[in-house]
Design an enzyme around this catalytic site. Sequence first.
Site, PDB file in Angstrom:
ATOM      1  CE  LYS A 112      13.996   9.616  29.976  1.00 33.89           C
ATOM      2  NZ  LYS A 112      14.828  10.586  29.210  1.00 33.89           N
TER       3      LYS A 112
HETATM    4  C1  LIG Z   1      16.013  10.437  28.614  1.00 33.49           C
HETATM    5  C2  LIG Z   1      16.435  11.523  27.735  1.00 33.49           C
HETATM    6  C3  LIG Z   1      17.297  11.284  26.653  1.00 33.49           C
HETATM    7  C4  LIG Z   1      17.882   9.935  26.366  1.00 33.49           C
HETATM    8  O1  LIG Z   1      16.915   9.020  25.940  1.00 33.49           O
HETATM    9  P1  LIG Z   1      17.219   7.444  25.990  1.00 33.49           P
HETATM   10  O2  LIG Z   1      15.966   6.796  25.599  1.00 33.49           O
HETATM   11  O3  LIG Z   1      17.588   7.154  27.430  1.00 33.49           O
HETATM   12  O4  LIG Z   1      18.352   7.188  25.093  1.00 33.49           O
HETATM   13  C5  LIG Z   1      17.603  12.345  25.834  1.00 33.49           C
HETATM   14  N1  LIG Z   1      17.129  13.587  26.067  1.00 33.49           N
HETATM   15  C6  LIG Z   1      16.318  13.849  27.101  1.00 33.49           C
HETATM   16  C7  LIG Z   1      15.847  15.237  27.319  1.00 33.49           C
HETATM   17  C8  LIG Z   1      15.933  12.831  27.970  1.00 33.49           C
HETATM   18  O5  LIG Z   1      15.120  13.103  28.982  1.00 33.49           O
END
Ligand SMILES: *Cc1c(COP(=O)(O)O)cnc(C)c1O
Length: 495
Positions: A112
Amino acid sequence: MDIFYRSTRGNERKVTASEAILQGLAVDGGLFVPEQIPAFDKTMKEFSEMSYQETAYEVMKLLLTDFTEDELKSCIRNAYDEKFDTETIAPLAEAEDAYFLELFHGKTIAFKDMALSILPHLMTTAAKKNQVKNEIVILTATSGDTGKAALAGFADVKGTRILVFYPKNGVSPIQERQMVTQKGANTRVVGIYGNFDDAQSGVKKLFADQELAERMQAKGYQFSSANSINIGRLVPQIVYYVYAYAQLLKEERIAENEFINVVVPTGNFGNILAAFYAKNMGLPIRKLICASNDNKVLYDFFRTGEYDRNREFVLTTSPSMDILISSNLERLIYRIAGNDAQKNAELMKSLNGEGRYEITEEMKAQLSDFYGNFATEEECAAKIKSLYEDTGYVIDTHTAVAAVVHDKYRADTEDGTKTVIASTASPYKFTRSVMTAIDGKYDEMDDFALVDELSRISNVRIPGAIEEIRTAPVVHDIQCDKTQMKEAVEAFLNL
Ligand SMILES: *Cc1c(COP(=O)(O)O)cnc(C)c1O
C-alpha cells in the site's frame, strides 16, 4: 492527449484527473475510469535505463494529464525518497522459478505504501489546482494495511485530516499496533465491531450521505478517499509493473518483447487492475493471475461468470485479502460491458441488493487475459515452509497465496512463461503466521521475540517500521459498533 475520467455508473460530467483524485468516489457511487487507456510513449528498452522515479513520471504523466510536469515530478520526488529502505524502491528477488517483486520497502512495509506515499501529494496538489479551500477529510476502511499506510502518508499533511476504520478483530496484532500508535494531530483510528466489508460499506454510505456532506461543507470540510477506489492510488501502482519488466530486461533475464506472467495476491482487485492497465498500455504481459485465499469469490467469478458474495466470510492468515466485495472489479466489469455505465450500474445494483450478479457470455469471453485460483491456509503455510527450506527466502502470508496459485497455474497449464509475483507485504508484518508455518515450535514465543528470531533465520534486517512499534505508546483507543460510524465522524470533526 488529455485524459478525462467518467463514473462507471452514469454518464455524468467527465472530470479531470485532479478532480477525480479529490472526489475519490463519483457522486452516483461509481468509480472513476479513464475514457481511454493511453499507450506508453517510451519503449521497454528506454524504461530499462530509468530510475524508479523517472519511470513513475513517464507512466503517470500519461494518465494524470492535467498535472504539470513540475507538479508531478515534485509529487514523485516527495513520495519515493528515503522513506523507502532501498534506492531501487521495488526490488526483484529471484527464488525458485519466479521473480518476487518486493513492494514492501516503504514506511509501513506493505505494498500500500507504493501508492499511499504519493497520494497525499497528488491530493494536496489537486486541491490547489482546483481552488479547494476546505480541509480534506480522508475516510478510509482498512483490512489492515491500507489504514496504516494512509495514516503514515497523511499524518501532519497540512489541509488534511484522516480517519481510519478497521475491523477490531480482523487484523493481525502487528497491524493493529501499527495503527493505534500512529502519531499526528490530524489522525484518528477507530476499531469497529464488524468485518472489513462492514467497514467498507459503512464508509461508502458516509460518502453518499448528503446531509452529512452539507454539515461538513458548512464547517469547511469535505471527504475524500484513500481507498484503492481512488484513481490516485491506481495510477501509481501501474508504475512498478513497468519497472519490474524493465529491470528484467536490463538484467537480460528476458529478451526484448518477451512476454511475462504476473501473479497478484488479490483482495479489493486494485493491484491486479493496475497490472491489467499496464498490459493495456503496452506492457508485454501474457496472463494476469489472480490469487485468492479461502475467500475465493474472485476464483469462482473467473470460473463461472457469477459473482456471489453470499457465503461465509472466512478469517485467514492473509487478512488484507479477507474481502467478499472486491470494489475495483467494477472497473473491469464496466470495461467488459463495453464501457456501458447503465449495464454496469444494473449489475452493481444487483450486488447491493441480492449480493450477486452474473455477467453475459459475451462479457466472460473478454476475461481470457485472467486466470484465477485460490490457496488454502494449509497450502500457504506449506509453501512458506518449503520455500524457506529450499532457498532461505521468507515470504509473507499474502505472497504465499500468490506463490501457491503460481504453482497451481504451472501444473494446470504447463505454461513456462517467466513470472513476476507481486510480493505485497514484508514477512515481518505477519511474523507469527510466517514463523509458525516454518516451525510449530514458534507458537509459544511472543510477537517481538518472533521478530528477532525471523531476523536470525532469514538474515534480513528488522525493518524500522517494526522497531518503532516495539516501544511506541498507544494513542488511539476508540471502538464503535458498525452502525455508529457516522457518530464517530461527527465526534472527530466536532460537527
Ligand atoms: C491490500 C493488500 C492485498 C490486496 O490488494 P488489492 O489491491 O486490494 O487486491 C494483498 N496483500 C497485501 C499485503 C495487502 O496489503
